[in-house]
Scaffold this active site. Structure first.
Site: not given
Lengths: 431, 425
Positions: A68, A71-72, A143
């Site tokens: 993840h 991905e960012h 997040e």
């Protein structure tokens, strides 16, 4: 370039498929009359792939949440943020990471091929610096904090921790504040080089486009810096016991009423995509027949005030793990849990009504048709199935071919008390 | 391309809007009943659709309804309420697959419309009241739903910000109403509210799908055209206006992430005000290229999300963000600076260009979903400006940088709402 056309005449839908020389599969799902064009560039690489052996190398273990994080970070290019490149063309870009996949996407009504080129290019151009990695940690920490306050996320993620002993699926996709702090740019490059390879990825386009041109554009823009082949990465998972780790996890949060989620751990031994699909369809029909709004128990629980309309059941099925989930908000989660378990045991004795199975089958058939209204949901479903080796169109046939016996077998082997756990969120006293 | 919904007004004043398109796999029918949003009615209006979906003539229990829907290949029935300016709208809708895709010869759409009309017009009653048992159960569900507003913190913070911004204005009320009202509601009183709604509220029926428009109207007329109605009570929305000095409201809860929401009144008067406001919202925080995402998240790394949301019917905009409580001053400073920047004319050509394209992309994308198409149409109806797609795109393309800056002068901060943990204030 011309692809192979796989059609589904009853649905009036078709897929154009091509596999490029470098091993990258490309799928085009034409949607005549739609303004929106939706493209994804997906990697078969998700949060559970945290221990692996690249071809010809030793075992590597990376911190939870790195897929993840990566991905960012891919959105950050040498010249700055890639979002603006899409905005300039009137498109919007996004990405999401799951337990098993990472997907980059954009949606646009104009300048489609330019957007497609940008998508293909930026995913192939990682650019990580120590400074940018450090800054991203604070964004992702926010997040994670956001999810920590979301009771519906917590109840599910606590349940995974209860169901699994060692399997990485027990950690949230985003990782933890501690695990992401350990991520370095070197680790990001290692993961990128290992998994972002043509044979481990797929391009999918939904919309009113010319499939041949899409294939040509993708072929011309996916060099992958010459990376291809070289053998498969070995993904390493611990031996996960069949029984659950903990039977019950309770967390107190600022909520109005308790939340309950019951999980049933499935065996992860599906031999092929077809077998996996057959199991998935049988389980979904089972859950709908047993807990759907048309079931006797749903009405009873609703009238008792133990559930609301959000009560429901779902099945998550991957090659590496699978589980069923039943639950919702309830003023008395323990009582609801008892009644659900009692219902399961009773149904095992009495068997399922033929009519209930038929109803569930019909409803799921309708749901499958609904899917084709939405480019986003089509893309999500196709990506998820294709990586598992499932032909998405075969869903309707699998549903049609299902027998009541298949469903009953699923009930007896899967909804097993010894493989179940509960997760409860309790309202915190005195706020 | 500039085609809008075709309107037919039935003899009893019900407006039917149809839009034929072959691109969807399903057909959708939605009914909207507009009640005034008032303190007196709000909770009872919220309860009406909940009770309606419990039973109707021929399908008297939830189970019968669910089984009927399953038989229609998983047709989806939805019923609820939402605020549209100062109207409190009851929405009841059904979506059903086009029979062609499930090899079904029966006309599922006609059956769905007929069923929907039963839900709206022929609820289960006993002695001139809604069935007591259903009312009692739905009162319980509603009070739980009202209490559950606290569960999702980002949504909760947004609701609280709107509530604080519109204290003393009906719009400040939550669409589900007040838990204190619930014990006072009974089946007979609720039924009166329902009857008055049917008789006096403006009713719209929207049909989108592969249905011939004339036969769609005929189908709707058969089931909706017979209801006796006298006139329509139309509610004019009072637009938002900012208090002279912005107000700060801080609330403490046991949360891991703090939420900062800023409510701004937006002047919606004058021609093309809607499109100017859409630009303002887009440049400030509507997209990932917007000032908020770029500065709060990408440059300062302060938040995972920071965005703005425009409500053009009521005339306000809310900025929402999730931050670390200790970064309150910094985040507030950056957010306010973005708003000031637009006012000061600090809007680049590329910001105008990106926003223009994004807004066009947005209205074009709405065409690809029956639900979005109906929702945006109903919003246009409420604002009294129904425009076709091409007209909307032209209006977006006409907006100039100067007009956006001018519109920014009419945007005024009204409320700062901050939800945080119990740490130091």
């Amino acid at each position: 370039m011309k692809g192979r056309v796989v059609g589904h005449t009853g649905l009036e839908e078709e897929t154009h498929v091509a596999r490029l020389d470098n091993g990258l599969p490309v799928y085009v799902l034409p949607k005549p009359g739609y303004n929106k064009k939706y493209a994804t560039f997906a990697v078969k690489y998700g949060s559970i792939d945290s221990r692996f052996r690249p071809p010809g190398s030793g075992v590597i273990e990376v911190p939870a949440g790195i897929a993840h994080f990566l991905e960012h970070k891919l959105f950050e290019q040498k010249k700055g943020n890639i979002f603006d490149d899409f905005a300039e063309l009137g498109a919007s870009a996004n990405a999401y990471t799951t337990y098993t996949t990472t997907t980059y996407l954009f949606s646009t009504t104009d300048n489609f091929y330019e957007c497609l080129r940008i998508l293909l290019r930026f995913v192939q151009e990682p650019y990580f610096t120590d400074e940018e990695v450090a800054k991203e940690k604070s964004v992702i920490e926010q997040e994670i904090r956001m999810y920590e306050d979301m009771p519906e996320v917590r109840v599910g993620s606590n349940l995974m921790r209860a169901l699994y002993h060692d399997h990485p699926v027990r950690v949230d996709v985003v990782g933890t504040v501690d695990s992401i702090r350990r991520i370095t740019k070197e680790m990001l490059y290692t993961c990128y080089d290992t998994f972002y390879r043509p044979e481990n990825m797929a391009v999918l386009v939904v919309g009113d486009v010319d499939p041949g041109r899409v294939f040509d554009e993708v072929a011309a823009a996916t060099e992958f810096g010459g990376r291809r082949g070289g053998g498969d990465v070995e993904r390493l998972f611990p031996d996960e016991p069949a029984h659950v780790k903990e039977e019950r996890i309770v967390q107190d949060m600022v909520v109005a009423a308790p939340l309950l989620e019951i999980g049933f751990k499935d065996t992860a031994d599906a031999a092929s995509g077809t077998a996996l699909l057959r199991r998935e369809v049988a389980t979904k029909v089972l859950l709908e027949a047993m807990f759907g709004k048309g079931s006797d128990i749903y009405t009873r629980l609703y009238e008792m005030g133990l559930i609301d309309e959000k009560f429901g059941a779902a099945y998550e099925s991957e090659l590496e793990f699978a589980a069923s989930f039943v639950g919702g908000e309830s003023k008395d989660p323990d009582r609801l849990h008892d009644l659900v378990m009692e219902h399961i045991e009773k149904t095992k004795m009495s068997g399922l009504e033929e009519a209930a199975v038929e109803r569930a089958r019909r409803k799921l058939m309708g749901e499958f048709v609904f899917l084709f209204n939405s480019p986003e949901r089509m893309a999500y479903r196709f990506n998820s199935y294709l990586f598992k080796g499932i032909d998405p169109f075969s869903y309707a046939e699998a549903l049609g071919g299902l027998t009541a016996d298949d469903v009953l077998t699923r009930l007896r082997e899967h909804l097993d008390r010894s493989r179940h756990a509960v997760s409860i969120i309790r309202p915190k006293g005195n706020q | 391309m500039n085609r809008v919904f075709s309107r037919t007004t039935l003899g009893n004043g019900v407006n039917v809007y149809t839009y034929r398109t072959g691109k969807f796999k399903t057909n959708m029918v939605k009914v909207f009943l507009h009640n005034p949003l008032t303190r007196d009615l709000v909770t009872r209006t919220a309860l009406v659709p909940a009770v309606l979906k419990r039973g109707c003539l021929g399908f008297e229990t939830s189970r019968e309804i669910s089984r009927h829907l399953d038989g229609l290949y998983g047709a989806r029935l939805d019923a609820g309420v939402f605020k549209l300016g100062d109207s409190h709208v009851i929405q009841v809708g059904i979506e059903v697959v086009n029979p062609r895709f499930v090899r079904e010869s029966e006309d599922l759409t006609e059956r769905a419309i007929e069923f929907l009309s039963r839900i709206v017009f022929q609820p289960v009653t006993e002695g001139g009241a809604f069935k007591r048992e259903y009312v009692a159960q739905e009162k319980d569900v509603l009070s739980r739903e009202i209490a559950a507003v606290i569960n999702e913190k980002s949504r909760y913070a947004l609701i609280r910000c709107v509530q604080e911004m519109f204290r003393g204005d009906p719009f400040g009320m939550h669409e589900l109403g007040f838990s204190d009202d619930i014990p006072l509601i009974d089946g007979a009183g609720l039924f009166q509210v329902y009857e008055r709604t049917i008789e006096e509220s403006p009713i719209e029926v929207c049909v989108v799908g592969d249905v011939d428009e004339d036969s769609a109207v005929r189908m709707v007329e058969q089931s909706f055209g017979t209801a006796p109605r006298r006139g329509s009570r139309v509610r004019q929305t009072v637009r938002a206006h900012a208090t002279p000095e912005p107000r700060l409201v801080v609330e403490h809860q046991d949360v891991s992430q703090a939420k900062l929401c800023l409510g701004f009144a937006v002047d919606m008067s004058g021609p093309d005000a809607l499109y100017r406001a859409m630009f303002y919202d887009g440049i400030l925080g509507g997209f990932v290229h917007s000032k908020l995402f770029t500065n709060v998240r990408e440059k300062a790394g302060l938040a995972y999300y920071a965005s703005s949301l425009l409500n053009p019917v009521k005339g306000f905009l809310v900025v929402t963000s999730g931050i670390d409580a200790s970064k309150y001053e910094e985040a507030l400073g950056i957010i306010m600076r973005q708003a000031e920047d637009i006012k000061d004319g600090n809007v680049s050509e590329s910001e105008m260009d990106f926003t223009r394209k994004a807004l066009v992309n947005r209205v074009l994308s709405w065409e690809d979903s029956a639900a979005s198409k109906i929702a945006s149409f109903v919003e246009m109806l409420a604002m009294g400006c129904v425009q076709g797609l091409e007209e909307r795109i032209r209006a977006i393309e006409r907006v100039s940088r100067d007009e956006v800056i001018e519109a920014a002068q009419g945007v005024k901060l009204d409320t700062i709402y901050f939800l945080r943990d119990h740490g130091d204030a």
